[in-house]
Design a protein around this motif. Structure first.
Motif, PDB file in Angstrom:
ATOM      1  N   THR A 212       0.826  -1.203   0.000  1.00  0.00           N
ATOM      2  CA  THR A 212       0.000   0.000   0.000  1.00  0.00           C
ATOM      3  C   THR A 212       0.861   1.255   0.000  1.00  0.00           C
ATOM      4  OG1 THR A 212      -1.720  -1.186   1.237  1.00  0.00           O
ATOM      5  CG2 THR A 212      -1.874   1.208   1.183  1.00  0.00           C
TER       6      THR A 212
ATOM      7  N   MET B  90       2.153   1.625  -3.456  1.00  0.00           N
ATOM      8  CA  MET B  90       1.066   2.159  -4.276  1.00  0.00           C
ATOM      9  C   MET B  90       0.998   3.674  -4.162  1.00  0.00           C
ATOM     10  SD  MET B  90      -2.959   1.871  -3.369  1.00  0.00           S
ATOM     11  CE  MET B  90      -2.760   3.251  -2.212  1.00  0.00           C
ATOM     12  N   THR B  91       1.079   4.170  -2.935  1.00  0.00           N
ATOM     13  CA  THR B  91       1.001   5.609  -2.692  1.00  0.00           C
ATOM     14  C   THR B  91       2.162   6.352  -3.339  1.00  0.00           C
ATOM     15  OG1 THR B  91      -0.128   5.184  -0.589  1.00  0.00           O
ATOM     16  CG2 THR B  91       0.835   7.366  -0.886  1.00  0.00           C
TER      17      THR B  91
ATOM     18  N   TYR C 132       0.174   2.636  -9.788  1.00  0.00           N
ATOM     19  CA  TYR C 132      -0.634   2.890  -8.596  1.00  0.00           C
ATOM     20  C   TYR C 132      -1.855   1.975  -8.574  1.00  0.00           C
ATOM     21  CZ  TYR C 132      -4.531   5.021  -6.109  1.00  0.00           C
ATOM     22  OH  TYR C 132      -5.632   5.208  -5.317  1.00  0.00           O
ATOM     23  N   LEU C 133      -2.557   1.904  -9.692  1.00  0.00           N
ATOM     24  CA  LEU C 133      -3.760   1.077  -9.774  1.00  0.00           C
ATOM     25  C   LEU C 133      -3.422  -0.399  -9.591  1.00  0.00           C
ATOM     26  CD1 LEU C 133      -6.808   0.946 -10.328  1.00  0.00           C
ATOM     27  CD2 LEU C 133      -6.270   0.835 -12.776  1.00  0.00           C
TER      28      LEU C 133
ATOM     29  N   ASP D  59      -2.779  -1.028  -6.009  1.00  0.00           N
ATOM     30  CA  ASP D  59      -4.042  -0.863  -5.289  1.00  0.00           C
ATOM     31  C   ASP D  59      -4.848  -2.158  -5.333  1.00  0.00           C
ATOM     32  OD1 ASP D  59      -6.030   0.449  -3.848  1.00  0.00           O
ATOM     33  OD2 ASP D  59      -7.033   1.180  -5.652  1.00  0.00           O
ATOM     34  N   CYS D  60      -4.719  -2.896  -6.425  1.00  0.00           N
ATOM     35  CA  CYS D  60      -5.367  -4.216  -6.509  1.00  0.00           C
ATOM     36  C   CYS D  60      -4.588  -5.258  -5.712  1.00  0.00           C
ATOM     37  CB  CYS D  60      -5.473  -4.660  -7.975  1.00  0.00           C
ATOM     38  SG  CYS D  60      -6.576  -3.663  -9.001  1.00  0.00           S
TER      39      CYS D  60
ATOM     40  N   ASP E 172      -2.390  -5.102  -3.165  1.00  0.00           N
ATOM     41  CA  ASP E 172      -2.313  -5.071  -1.698  1.00  0.00           C
ATOM     42  C   ASP E 172      -3.547  -5.694  -1.054  1.00  0.00           C
ATOM     43  OD1 ASP E 172      -4.131  -3.056  -2.239  1.00  0.00           O
ATOM     44  OD2 ASP E 172      -3.150  -1.532  -1.015  1.00  0.00           O
TER      45      ASP E 172
ATOM     46  N   ASP F  35      -4.463   3.398   2.384  1.00  0.00           N
ATOM     47  CA  ASP F  35      -5.056   3.187   1.065  1.00  0.00           C
ATOM     48  C   ASP F  35      -5.910   4.392   0.662  1.00  0.00           C
ATOM     49  OD1 ASP F  35      -5.729   0.921  -1.075  1.00  0.00           O
ATOM     50  OD2 ASP F  35      -7.594   1.979  -0.612  1.00  0.00           O
TER      51      ASP F  35
ATOM     52  N   ALA G  24      -5.265   7.221  -2.320  1.00  0.00           N
ATOM     53  CA  ALA G  24      -6.252   7.591  -3.340  1.00  0.00           C
ATOM     54  C   ALA G  24      -6.375   9.109  -3.446  1.00  0.00           C
ATOM     55  CB  ALA G  24      -7.608   6.969  -3.008  1.00  0.00           C
TER      56      ALA G  24
ATOM     57  N   CYS H 226      -3.035  10.461  -5.116  1.00  0.00           N
ATOM     58  CA  CYS H 226      -2.875  10.164  -6.543  1.00  0.00           C
ATOM     59  C   CYS H 226      -3.700  11.122  -7.393  1.00  0.00           C
ATOM     60  CB  CYS H 226      -3.268   8.719  -6.830  1.00  0.00           C
ATOM     61  SG  CYS H 226      -3.097   8.256  -8.582  1.00  0.00           S
TER      62      CYS H 226
END
Length: 242
Positions: free
Chosen positions: A38, A41-42, A70-71, A74-75, A77, A95, A99, A102
């Motif tokens: 996560t 992702m950030t 990022y997307l 996001d899936c 994690d 998370d 969002a 981003c």
């Protein structure tokens, strides 16, 4: 996950869940934690802003790449967390922060890109301001949704049911359906905005200036401000706060 009515992004249903599942099999037996994914992702979401500062189509492509990464994570994690049953309140919180960041990074980066930071002429900060204004609107839209849960928790109500999002008046219901059909509000989200920026960058390349990017910044700022107001009215007119 693909069948979720409002919780799954169209890109997840269309292709990203197929890709993420192939990444999962290489991570599920490692020491990498869902929270670490996560955070990663950030980071990719935030990197969309500096990526968009690279001039020309190259920067727009890099921006799309950062948002797609990022997307992807996001899936990944959430899938790893569900498989291992490693649930974390901190993970959910980060998370949501990711969002917010981003979407804001893409729009701020777009505004700075339109301001022509690396050009030979005068930097026009108006476009940076409009990009920041669009980012603020995008954040407020998410905050309006998240604050429903905060308000219900603080008043001892259970989590909101999806059916409660339907407006109580027929007029508001019709307006909501019209907005859902047009989907113009999605243009201020990171994935959609990055793809629009790439299209506008190609058009700018053909024209030889930043006309289309600047037009896009102005349009997204208008959409963000309008949607901030409409979303607030929609929430107040629904049963989510009842």
């Amino acid at each position: 996950m693909k069948d979720r009515r409002s919780g799954e992004h169209w890109a997840g249903r269309l292709y990203m869940r197929e890709i993420s599942l192939r990444i999962d099999r290489h991570l599920v037996n490692t020491r990498v934690t869902p929270n670490q994914l996560t955070y990663l992702m950030t980071v990719f979401g935030v990197l969309a802003a500096p990526a968009l500062l690279v001039p020309g189509v190259t920067g727009a492509v890099l921006g799309v790449l950062m948002v797609q990464l990022y997307l992807l994570f996001d899936c990944v994690d959430g899938e790893i967390a569900r498989w291992r049953k490693q649930y974390s309140m901190a993970g959910v919180y980060v998370d949501r922060v990711g969002a917010y960041l981003c979407d804001a990074a893409v729009l701020v980066g777009f505004g700075l890109r339109a301001a022509d930071l690396w050009g030979t002429g005068r930097i026009d900060w108006l476009w940076a301001f409009l990009g920041t204004l669009a980012a603020l609107g995008a954040i407020l839209i998410k905050a309006e949704t998240d604050l429903v849960g905060v308000a219900r928790h603080q008043t001892g109500k259970p989590p909101v049911q999806e059916s409660a999002s339907e407006p109580r008046s027929s007029g508001m219901a019709l307006a909501r359906k019209a907005a859902a059909a047009l989907k113009f509000h999605r243009l201020v989200l990171g994935v959609e905005a990055s793809l629009l920026i790439l299209l506008l960058a190609v058009l700018d390349q053909a024209r030889g200036d930043l006309f289309f990017s600047r037009l896009g910044v102005a349009v997204l700022a208008g959409i963000a401000l309008l949607q901030t107001l409409l979303h607030l009215v929609s929430i107040l007119a629904s049963s989510r706060l009842k």
